[in-house]
Design a protein around this motif. Structure first.
Motif, PDB file in Angstrom:
ATOM      1  N   PRO A 129       0.844  -1.203   0.000  1.00 49.78           N
ATOM      2  CA  PRO A 129       0.000   0.000   0.000  1.00 49.78           C
ATOM      3  C   PRO A 129       0.874   1.246   0.000  1.00 49.78           C
ATOM      4  N   THR A 130       0.557   2.188  -0.857  1.00 45.92           N
ATOM      5  CA  THR A 130       1.411   3.352  -1.095  1.00 45.92           C
ATOM      6  C   THR A 130       0.615   4.649  -0.938  1.00 45.92           C
ATOM      7  N   PRO A 131       1.158   5.633  -0.218  1.00 48.21           N
ATOM      8  CA  PRO A 131       0.470   6.923  -0.119  1.00 48.21           C
ATOM      9  C   PRO A 131       0.683   7.776  -1.375  1.00 48.21           C
ATOM     10  N   ALA A 132      -0.365   8.500  -1.763  1.00 44.75           N
ATOM     11  CA  ALA A 132      -0.296   9.478  -2.855  1.00 44.75           C
ATOM     12  C   ALA A 132      -1.080  10.697  -2.441  1.00 44.75           C
ATOM     13  N   TYR A 133      -0.687  11.857  -2.977  1.00 47.15           N
ATOM     14  CA  TYR A 133      -1.419  13.065  -2.594  1.00 47.15           C
ATOM     15  C   TYR A 133      -1.788  13.908  -3.801  1.00 47.15           C
ATOM     16  N   ILE A 134      -2.830  14.705  -3.594  1.00 48.32           N
ATOM     17  CA  ILE A 134      -3.216  15.778  -4.506  1.00 48.32           C
ATOM     18  C   ILE A 134      -3.494  17.000  -3.651  1.00 48.32           C
ATOM     19  N   GLY A 135      -3.017  18.152  -4.106  1.00 48.00           N
ATOM     20  CA  GLY A 135      -3.215  19.391  -3.360  1.00 48.00           C
ATOM     21  C   GLY A 135      -4.420  20.175  -3.860  1.00 48.00           C
ATOM     22  N   PHE A 136      -5.103  20.830  -2.929  1.00 48.15           N
ATOM     23  CA  PHE A 136      -6.271  21.650  -3.249  1.00 48.15           C
ATOM     24  C   PHE A 136      -6.133  22.985  -2.523  1.00 48.15           C
ATOM     25  N   ASP A 137      -5.910  24.049  -3.279  1.00 47.13           N
ATOM     26  CA  ASP A 137      -5.818  25.366  -2.659  1.00 47.13           C
ATOM     27  C   ASP A 137      -7.208  25.891  -2.303  1.00 47.13           C
ATOM     28  N   CYS A 138      -7.242  26.750  -1.298  1.00 45.49           N
ATOM     29  CA  CYS A 138      -8.515  27.210  -0.723  1.00 45.49           C
ATOM     30  C   CYS A 138      -8.900  28.558  -1.329  1.00 45.49           C
ATOM     31  N   THR A 139      -9.150  28.572  -2.636  1.00 38.71           N
ATOM     32  CA  THR A 139      -9.442  29.826  -3.331  1.00 38.71           C
ATOM     33  C   THR A 139     -10.929  30.132  -3.394  1.00 38.71           C
ATOM     34  N   ALA A 140     -11.775  29.186  -2.994  1.00 42.37           N
ATOM     35  CA  ALA A 140     -13.230  29.407  -2.957  1.00 42.37           C
ATOM     36  C   ALA A 140     -13.808  28.542  -1.848  1.00 42.37           C
ATOM     37  N   GLY A 141     -15.049  28.803  -1.483  1.00 41.57           N
ATOM     38  CA  GLY A 141     -15.673  28.083  -0.381  1.00 41.57           C
ATOM     39  C   GLY A 141     -16.188  26.710  -0.756  1.00 41.57           C
ATOM     40  N   SER A 142     -16.029  26.307  -1.994  1.00 42.36           N
ATOM     41  CA  SER A 142     -16.424  24.978  -2.450  1.00 42.36           C
ATOM     42  C   SER A 142     -15.564  24.626  -3.654  1.00 42.36           C
ATOM     43  N   LEU A 143     -15.412  23.340  -3.896  1.00 40.98           N
ATOM     44  CA  LEU A 143     -14.841  22.881  -5.155  1.00 40.98           C
ATOM     45  C   LEU A 143     -15.982  22.728  -6.164  1.00 40.98           C
ATOM     46  N   HIS A 144     -15.643  22.746  -7.457  1.00 39.40           N
ATOM     47  CA  HIS A 144     -16.686  22.558  -8.454  1.00 39.40           C
ATOM     48  C   HIS A 144     -16.375  21.333  -9.308  1.00 39.40           C
ATOM     49  N   GLY A 151     -15.103  20.918 -12.035  1.00 36.33           N
ATOM     50  CA  GLY A 151     -13.765  20.892 -12.609  1.00 36.33           C
ATOM     51  C   GLY A 151     -12.737  20.216 -11.723  1.00 36.33           C
ATOM     52  N   SER A 152     -13.050  20.060 -10.421  1.00 42.30           N
ATOM     53  CA  SER A 152     -12.133  19.392  -9.487  1.00 42.30           C
ATOM     54  C   SER A 152     -12.446  17.916  -9.318  1.00 42.30           C
ATOM     55  N   LEU A 153     -13.465  17.422 -10.006  1.00 41.51           N
ATOM     56  CA  LEU A 153     -13.875  16.029  -9.807  1.00 41.51           C
ATOM     57  C   LEU A 153     -12.827  15.020 -10.250  1.00 41.51           C
ATOM     58  N   VAL A 154     -12.112  15.296 -11.339  1.00 41.37           N
ATOM     59  CA  VAL A 154     -11.128  14.318 -11.813  1.00 41.37           C
ATOM     60  C   VAL A 154     -10.059  14.056 -10.751  1.00 41.37           C
ATOM     61  N   PRO A 155      -9.416  15.073 -10.158  1.00 45.93           N
ATOM     62  CA  PRO A 155      -8.457  14.760  -9.094  1.00 45.93           C
ATOM     63  C   PRO A 155      -9.098  14.083  -7.881  1.00 45.93           C
ATOM     64  N   GLY A 163       5.727   9.112   4.064  1.00 43.57           N
ATOM     65  CA  GLY A 163       6.213   8.117   3.107  1.00 43.57           C
ATOM     66  C   GLY A 163       5.505   8.211   1.770  1.00 43.57           C
ATOM     67  N   CYS A 164       5.036   9.423   1.433  1.00 43.09           N
ATOM     68  CA  CYS A 164       4.267   9.626   0.202  1.00 43.09           C
ATOM     69  C   CYS A 164       5.193   9.568  -1.012  1.00 43.09           C
ATOM     70  N   ARG A 165       4.873   8.691  -1.965  1.00 38.86           N
ATOM     71  CA  ARG A 165       5.750   8.497  -3.114  1.00 38.86           C
ATOM     72  C   ARG A 165       5.166   8.999  -4.427  1.00 38.86           C
ATOM     73  N   VAL A 166       3.895   9.446  -4.393  1.00 38.71           N
ATOM     74  CA  VAL A 166       3.230   9.816  -5.644  1.00 38.71           C
ATOM     75  C   VAL A 166       2.475  11.125  -5.459  1.00 38.71           C
ATOM     76  N   GLN A 167       2.645  12.035  -6.421  1.00 37.13           N
ATOM     77  CA  GLN A 167       1.786  13.204  -6.493  1.00 37.13           C
ATOM     78  C   GLN A 167       1.004  13.145  -7.803  1.00 37.13           C
ATOM     79  N   MET A 168      -0.299  13.411  -7.708  1.00 35.66           N
ATOM     80  CA  MET A 168      -1.152  13.446  -8.884  1.00 35.66           C
ATOM     81  C   MET A 168      -1.792  14.826  -9.003  1.00 35.66           C
ATOM     82  N   GLY A 169      -2.284  15.144 -10.184  1.00 33.33           N
ATOM     83  CA  GLY A 169      -2.936  16.433 -10.390  1.00 33.33           C
ATOM     84  C   GLY A 169      -3.333  16.607 -11.840  1.00 33.33           C
ATOM     85  N   GLY A 170      -3.852  17.787 -12.152  1.00 35.56           N
ATOM     86  CA  GLY A 170      -4.209  18.102 -13.527  1.00 35.56           C
ATOM     87  C   GLY A 170      -2.979  18.332 -14.375  1.00 35.56           C
TER      88      GLY A 170
END
Length: 439
Positions: free
Chosen positions: A58-73, A75-79, A215-222
């Motif tokens: 089992p491997t940790p991966a992350y995606i970052g989400f900046d807090c530029t609005a009070g909700s995601l829309h 367009g953020s569903l893929v990540p 121990g995060c080895r993967v970053q994903m994003g758009g």
């Protein structure tokens, strides 16, 4: 987007639809097979190497989400759904909240600098965003349970001079200028502040810090995050001598070329207090015929064999596929109960011509209704338009109705005489409806 060069060993791997099908046959891990088959992959720094890592543990991966609005829309569903597939494949998702980087602003994909947010705005936005993830991920303490971390934990305490000496020397300005997030702004002679220029350094440091802590080895994003991701991979290799991995998803557009998550009425938010489950259902129900199969693959859990069958439907039968897409996408975001209520309301409105309980509604007092409520204001309050000017244009074009009757007078007042069973039905076009209720 996504044309930037990586500096991992070998060249970045690009995946079009033809090559994705071929690569499904060459990978073994559940996660990579799933996302390649469903069309999530645009670039990967080392597909074979990542596949081998995922088969071992089992491997940790992350995606970052900046807090530029009070909700995601939308367009953020893929990540978000990438993290969901990651967890469903037995691996650990990390949701990184950008409490620190939101103070800087990501220049990726932007023509101008983001407006700087106050500490209070960032905190409020973060609170609104956090609620979204529990609908898609399972949080807890287990090896594959999701965790949520705020990068302000380490960025807020950085000593600037010490940070630059320790980490800044590993970033080549020549290389940074070559990434699309910077290069395009400069080519268009659009301003890029020194504050924004630092964003790549901070995001690269995030990856290093998450490797050390989790121990995060993967970053994903758009695809627009490619430069930021490979910068973090290179930093970790130089500082810690560790091989990390990056994977990006393509920019999702509709068949008409529009960016996902935007409509004529505005952003399609994931929080129910901004876009009702019914309106969310309608957004997916209105998908263009050409997008149905692709969106079923990307935005639902429907098995691939069922998607192939639904995507083969044509003519009027294709509406059945759209209803499945609408229900399954709404179920993921809002749950079974609200998805079912939205579907039933749509059936009543469009098949029976009656009103359903899930239609967006707003209340006015009996006294206000006696004095008369302007139709322009009512359409705006109902969320069917954004401004009185938009409402006027709509009425002049014959696109507004009250109780299913077209209105041509932009000065029309709603009164108690318009009430039917205590409500007034407002409509924009054939598919957007709301009700005004007398309190």
């Amino acid at each position: 987007m996504g044309g930037e060069k990586g500096f991992q060993k070998g060249s970045p791997r690009l995946f079009g639809s033809m090559r994705q099908n071929a690569h499904v046959m060459t990978v073994t891990s559940v996660f990579l097979r799933t996302i390649l088959e469903r069309g999530y992959v645009h670039q990967c720094t080392d597909l074979a190497g990542l596949d081998a890592v995922l088969l071992r543990q089992p491997t940790p991966a992350y995606i970052g989400f900046d807090c530029t609005a009070g909700s995601l829309h939308v367009g953020s569903l893929v990540p978000i759904l990438l993290l969901r597939h990651w967890q469903r494949s037995g691996h650990k998702p990390i949701v990184l909240m950008g409490g620190g980087t939101s103070r800087v602003g990501d220049p990726s994909g932007k023509d101008e600098a983001r407006q700087l947010l106050s500490e209070e705005q960032i905190a409020a936005n973060m609170a609104g965003i956090k609620a979204v993830f529990s609908r898609f991920l399972t949080f807890g303490d287990g090896p594959a349970d999701a965790v949520m971390i705020d990068n302000a934990e380490w960025l807020d305490s950085l000593n600037y001079i010490a940070f630059l000496r320790e980490y800044g020397r590993h970033f080549s300005v020549n290389r940074m200028l070559g990434f699309d997030s910077v290069r395009l702004r400069l080519e268009r002679e659009q301003p890029l502040s020194f504050l924004e220029f630092n964003y790549m350094v901070l995001q690269g440091y995030d990856f290093l810090e998450l490797w050390r802590r989790e121990g995060c080895r993967v970053q994903m994003g758009g695809s627009d995050q490619w430069g930021n991701i490979v910068s973090g991979i290179d930093l970790a290799r130089r500082i810690e001598g560790v091989d990390l991995f990056g994977l990006t998803a393509p920019l999702i557009t509709t068949a008409a070329g529009a960016k996902m998550g935007k409509t004529a009425a505005g952003a399609v938010w994931l929080n129910a207090d901004r876009v009702s489950p019914y309106d969310y259902w309608q957004f997916w129900r209105n998908t263009d015929d050409a997008d149905v199969g692709r969106f079923l693959r990307l935005f639902t859990d429907v098995p691939m064999e069922d998607i192939e069958r639904l995507d083969s439907l044509s003519g009027a039968d294709r509406n059945a596929a759209k209803k499945v897409l609408a229900f399954e996408a709404t179920r993921l975001a809002h749950g079974d109960t609200k998805a079912s209520a939205a579907a039933e309301t749509a059936r009543k409105v469009f098949e029976e011509g009656s009103l359903g309980d899930a239609l967006p509604a707003f209340d006015v007092t009996a006294a206000a209704l006696m004095e008369g409520v302007g139709l322009l204001d009512a359409l705006r309050q109902a969320g069917l338009v954004h401004s009185n000017g938009e409402a006027r244009r709509l009425i002049r074009g014959g696109g507004a109705r009250v109780n299913d009757t077209v209105v041509v007078d932009e000065n029309r007042q709603l009164t108690p005489e318009d009430l039917k069973d205590g409500i007034i039905k407002l409509s924009v076009g054939r598919k957007q409806h709301a009700v005004l209720r007398r309190k």
